[in-house]
Design a protein around this motif. Structure first.
Motif, PDB file in Angstrom:
ATOM      1  N   GLY A  62       0.769  -1.260  -0.043  1.00 50.85           N
ATOM      2  CA  GLY A  62       0.085   0.063  -0.087  1.00 50.85           C
ATOM      3  C   GLY A  62       0.908   1.229   0.014  1.00 50.85           C
ATOM      4  O   GLY A  62       1.921   1.555  -0.573  1.00 50.85           O
ATOM      5  N   HIS A  63       0.303   2.282   0.626  1.00 54.47           N
ATOM      6  CA  HIS A  63       0.977   3.509   0.640  1.00 54.47           C
ATOM      7  C   HIS A  63       2.361   3.350   1.450  1.00 54.47           C
ATOM      8  O   HIS A  63       3.160   4.176   1.114  1.00 54.47           O
ATOM      9  N   ALA A  64       2.544   2.779   2.152  1.00 55.29           N
ATOM     10  CA  ALA A  64       3.728   2.501   3.157  1.00 55.29           C
ATOM     11  C   ALA A  64       4.696   2.201   2.065  1.00 55.29           C
ATOM     12  O   ALA A  64       5.961   2.464   2.017  1.00 55.29           O
ATOM     13  N   GLY A  65       4.547   0.955   1.167  1.00 56.29           N
ATOM     14  CA  GLY A  65       5.419   0.441   0.354  1.00 56.29           C
ATOM     15  C   GLY A  65       5.874   1.621  -0.746  1.00 56.29           C
ATOM     16  O   GLY A  65       6.842   1.819  -1.257  1.00 56.29           O
ATOM     17  N   GLU A  66       4.825   2.652  -1.237  1.00 54.69           N
ATOM     18  CA  GLU A  66       5.127   3.596  -2.040  1.00 54.69           C
ATOM     19  C   GLU A  66       6.140   4.727  -1.234  1.00 54.69           C
ATOM     20  O   GLU A  66       6.951   5.062  -2.130  1.00 54.69           O
ATOM     21  N   GLU A  67       5.625   4.874  -0.326  1.00 57.48           N
ATOM     22  CA  GLU A  67       6.587   5.968   0.352  1.00 57.48           C
ATOM     23  C   GLU A  67       8.045   5.503   0.559  1.00 57.48           C
ATOM     24  O   GLU A  67       8.689   5.999   0.246  1.00 57.48           O
ATOM     25  N   ALA A  68       8.079   4.139   0.903  1.00 59.66           N
ATOM     26  CA  ALA A  68       9.482   3.612   0.827  1.00 59.66           C
ATOM     27  C   ALA A  68      10.375   3.663  -0.498  1.00 59.66           C
ATOM     28  O   ALA A  68      11.429   3.960  -0.557  1.00 59.66           O
ATOM     29  N   LEU A  69       9.537   3.131  -1.595  1.00 58.92           N
ATOM     30  CA  LEU A  69      10.024   3.149  -2.687  1.00 58.92           C
ATOM     31  C   LEU A  69      10.403   4.564  -3.332  1.00 58.92           C
ATOM     32  O   LEU A  69      11.580   4.824  -3.859  1.00 58.92           O
ATOM     33  N   ASN A  70       9.516   5.495  -2.987  1.00 52.91           N
ATOM     34  CA  ASN A  70       9.974   7.083  -3.281  1.00 52.91           C
ATOM     35  C   ASN A  70      11.257   7.508  -2.623  1.00 52.91           C
ATOM     36  O   ASN A  70      11.581   8.181  -3.162  1.00 52.91           O
ATOM     37  N   ALA A  71      11.162   7.163  -1.524  1.00 54.32           N
ATOM     38  CA  ALA A  71      12.451   7.646  -0.602  1.00 54.32           C
ATOM     39  C   ALA A  71      13.699   6.893  -1.069  1.00 54.32           C
ATOM     40  O   ALA A  71      14.869   7.603  -1.328  1.00 54.32           O
ATOM     41  N   SER A  72      13.491   5.640  -1.591  1.00 55.31           N
ATOM     42  CA  SER A  72      14.829   4.878  -2.158  1.00 55.31           C
ATOM     43  C   SER A  72      15.214   5.233  -3.454  1.00 55.31           C
ATOM     44  O   SER A  72      16.311   5.497  -3.663  1.00 55.31           O
ATOM     45  N   MET A  73      14.194   6.077  -4.168  1.00 54.20           N
ATOM     46  CA  MET A  73      14.436   6.468  -5.735  1.00 54.20           C
ATOM     47  C   MET A  73      14.507   7.974  -5.660  1.00 54.20           C
ATOM     48  O   MET A  73      14.653   8.380  -6.820  1.00 54.20           O
ATOM     49  N   VAL A 122      11.162  -3.776   4.389  1.00 57.91           N
ATOM     50  CA  VAL A 122      11.199  -4.618   3.491  1.00 57.91           C
ATOM     51  C   VAL A 122      11.603  -3.916   2.041  1.00 57.91           C
ATOM     52  O   VAL A 122      12.495  -4.625   1.294  1.00 57.91           O
ATOM     53  N   VAL A 123      10.813  -3.003   1.599  1.00 58.66           N
ATOM     54  CA  VAL A 123      10.850  -2.503   0.439  1.00 58.66           C
ATOM     55  C   VAL A 123      12.168  -1.745   0.206  1.00 58.66           C
ATOM     56  O   VAL A 123      13.108  -1.847  -0.881  1.00 58.66           O
ATOM     57  N   GLN A 124      12.797  -1.002   1.302  1.00 60.25           N
ATOM     58  CA  GLN A 124      14.252  -0.260   1.244  1.00 60.25           C
ATOM     59  C   GLN A 124      14.989  -1.268   1.061  1.00 60.25           C
ATOM     60  O   GLN A 124      16.100  -0.842   0.454  1.00 60.25           O
ATOM     61  N   MET A 125      15.034  -2.540   1.952  1.00 56.44           N
ATOM     62  CA  MET A 125      16.157  -3.401   1.718  1.00 56.44           C
ATOM     63  C   MET A 125      16.172  -3.993   0.277  1.00 56.44           C
ATOM     64  O   MET A 125      17.347  -4.318  -0.165  1.00 56.44           O
ATOM     65  N   LEU A 126      15.032  -4.392  -0.056  1.00 53.98           N
ATOM     66  CA  LEU A 126      14.984  -4.856  -1.454  1.00 53.98           C
ATOM     67  C   LEU A 126      15.861  -3.984  -2.427  1.00 53.98           C
ATOM     68  O   LEU A 126      16.603  -4.381  -3.564  1.00 53.98           O
ATOM     69  N   PHE A 127      15.289  -2.561  -2.279  1.00 54.76           N
ATOM     70  CA  PHE A 127      16.115  -1.457  -3.304  1.00 54.76           C
ATOM     71  C   PHE A 127      17.311  -1.621  -3.148  1.00 54.76           C
ATOM     72  O   PHE A 127      18.177  -1.781  -3.951  1.00 54.76           O
ATOM     73  N   GLN A 128      17.670  -1.513  -1.792  1.00 59.40           N
ATOM     74  CA  GLN A 128      19.160  -1.273  -1.375  1.00 59.40           C
ATOM     75  C   GLN A 128      20.112  -2.662  -2.060  1.00 59.40           C
ATOM     76  O   GLN A 128      21.214  -2.305  -3.001  1.00 59.40           O
ATOM     77  N   LEU A 129      19.572  -3.868  -1.932  1.00 60.59           N
ATOM     78  CA  LEU A 129      20.296  -4.960  -2.124  1.00 60.59           C
ATOM     79  C   LEU A 129      20.376  -5.060  -3.865  1.00 60.59           C
ATOM     80  O   LEU A 129      21.395  -5.290  -4.575  1.00 60.59           O
ATOM     81  N   LEU A 130      19.260  -4.753  -4.588  1.00 61.17           N
ATOM     82  CA  LEU A 130      19.049  -5.082  -6.075  1.00 61.17           C
ATOM     83  C   LEU A 130      19.828  -3.975  -6.555  1.00 61.17           C
ATOM     84  O   LEU A 130      20.312  -3.836  -7.900  1.00 61.17           O
ATOM     85  N   HIS A 131      19.712  -2.827  -6.365  1.00 61.23           N
ATOM     86  CA  HIS A 131      20.397  -1.463  -6.948  1.00 61.23           C
ATOM     87  C   HIS A 131      21.819  -1.747  -6.676  1.00 61.23           C
ATOM     88  O   HIS A 131      22.418  -1.446  -7.573  1.00 61.23           O
ATOM     89  N   GLY A 132      22.300  -2.038  -5.597  1.00 58.64           N
ATOM     90  CA  GLY A 132      23.931  -2.404  -5.421  1.00 58.64           C
ATOM     91  C   GLY A 132      24.205  -3.698  -6.267  1.00 58.64           C
ATOM     92  O   GLY A 132      25.458  -3.553  -6.602  1.00 58.64           O
ATOM     93  N   ALA A 133      23.328  -4.561  -6.596  1.00 57.41           N
ATOM     94  CA  ALA A 133      23.830  -5.771  -7.170  1.00 57.41           C
ATOM     95  C   ALA A 133      22.972  -6.395  -8.167  1.00 57.41           C
ATOM     96  O   ALA A 133      22.028  -7.257  -7.908  1.00 57.41           O
TER      97      ALA A 133
END
Length: 390
Positions: free
Chosen positions: A111-122, A329-340
């Motif tokens: 939901g909106h929590a996932g969007e906030e986390a992905l927006n912050a990561s990007m 969860v979303v922040q960690m997924l982005f961090q790991l996959l963006h870095g590798a």
């Protein structure tokens, strides 16, 4: 040129008419048995992004119960309300329905929590917006057809997706990118059908969150009854059905409030159209304000419900705990996959390129945005727990 569908003669002059459609980016022969907007609706229904909505959070994550709304059930309920509005306003029902079904395709997991986390990561790579992501899904990310990426929807459906909340004066990100190669006239209002779909989303969202919040025990029916609009509906139910059981009160309240809101929109929209006197759909687009709208009294009542939900549901400690975990969860997924990005599967890995680049960020963002809650949790385990097979 699209076929002349006889049933369109019953539409209002200011509705969108299929025989005047601006067509598709990639030329196709239209179906003689379905209007262009029926085809759009059917393509959306058959898309992968639509199926994934079944396991995407509205407020409650899938494992918290089977009776809570998901993005899929919410979209279906929005479509029903949009069709009701379109029918009474003599608009194109299929276009309104297509827009309602597609409006949440770009939502990431949680939901909106996932969007906030992905927006912050990007944030350093243009950020993330679910409206732009919905447009991206139907114009690029879906891979179902041999001749083109996306679903090749009509101009009118794409216009409604891009600006269903109103004119986009300063487009950015993917909306600006797409508009550069296929102009959607972003500075004007969208069609009345798109406005109806947007308002149907507001009607469904607040009312069904009230029902889900009551089911979850986040607040009581007595507390909801302090709000003017629900109180009127509850009083009516109790008078007509004395002694009705508590478990029937909430759904009765919700359906009656929805009915009142639809009636209000039809009445207010009729007043605005009479004052505007538009000759055609472009007259709606050129209007100085939205044409499909609540009256001021209903808008105030709806805002009171939204404020109640914000304080008593979206900020509830139980919801905050779940959303806090989901964000990590979303922040960690982005961090790991963006870095590798070499850990990405299939064609995602091929598109991502080098680690840490803007191209990698966008591809990883698209990959995460397409995840269901369930898949995101499983992917998180695969990437962080050595005991879980990759």
């Amino acid at each position: 040129m699209t076929p002349p569908f006889q049933f369109y003669r019953s539409l209002a002059p200011w509705a969108v008419h299929a025989d005047a459609s601006r067509g598709r980016l990639h030329a196709e022969t239209e179906d003689k048995s379905r209007s262009p907007y029926q085809r759009d609706r059917d393509r959306i229904l058959h898309s992968r992004a639509f199926r994934r909505l079944q396991y995407k959070t509205q407020v409650f994550i899938f494992h918290e119960g089977d009776h809570y709304r998901t993005r899929l059930t919410h979209s279906l309920e929005v479509a029903q309300i949009a069709r009701s509005l379109a029918r009474r306003l003599r608009l194109d029902e299929e276009l309104a329905e297509a827009l309602a079904l597609a409006h949440d395709l770009g939502h990431p997991p949680f939901g909106h929590a996932g969007e906030e986390a992905l927006n912050a990561s990007m944030r350093s790579h243009g950020g993330f917006d679910h409206n732009a992501q919905s447009l991206k899904h139907v114009t690029q990310l879906e891979r179902r057809y041999a001749g083109f990426d996306g679903l090749n929807l009509t101009w009118e459906t794409l216009e409604g997706l891009a600006k269903h909340n109103g004119p986009v004066r300063s487009p950015s990100g993917y909306i600006a990118e797409y508009d550069f190669r296929h102009s959607l006239d972003l500075g004007s209002w969208p069609s009345a059908e798109a406005q109806a779909a947007a308002l149907a989303d507001d009607i469904a969202y607040n009312n069904h969150d009230l029902e889900d919040g009551l089911r979850a025990g986040l607040f009581t029916l007595e507390e909801v009854a302090a709000l003017p609009l629900p109180r009127e509906a509850l009083d009516e139910v109790k008078i007509q059905h004395p002694g009705v059981s508590p478990d029937r009160l909430a759904p009765e309240m919700v359906r009656r409030v929805i009915g009142r809101m639809i009636n209000d929109v039809v009445a207010e929209t009729s007043r605005r159209i009479e004052a505007l006197d538009p000759a055609d759909a472009d007259g709606i687009r050129a209007a100085p304000r939205a044409v499909v709208a609540f009256s001021q009294a209903m808008d105030d009542a709806n805002k009171a419900v939204r404020a109640f939900l914000f304080e008593r549901m979206y900020r509830h400690w139980r919801v905050n705990r779940t959303m806090g975990k989901s964000k990590r969860v979303v922040q960690m997924l982005f961090q790991l996959l963006h870095g590798a990005p070499q850990m990405l599967p299939g064609h995602w890995r091929e598109k991502a390129g080098a680690p840490g680049t803007p191209a990698s960020a966008r591809v990883v963002g698209d990959y995460i945005a397409g995840m269901t809650d369930r898949f995101a949790l499983e992917e998180y385990e695969r990437l962080t727990d050595p005991s879980v097979p990759g």
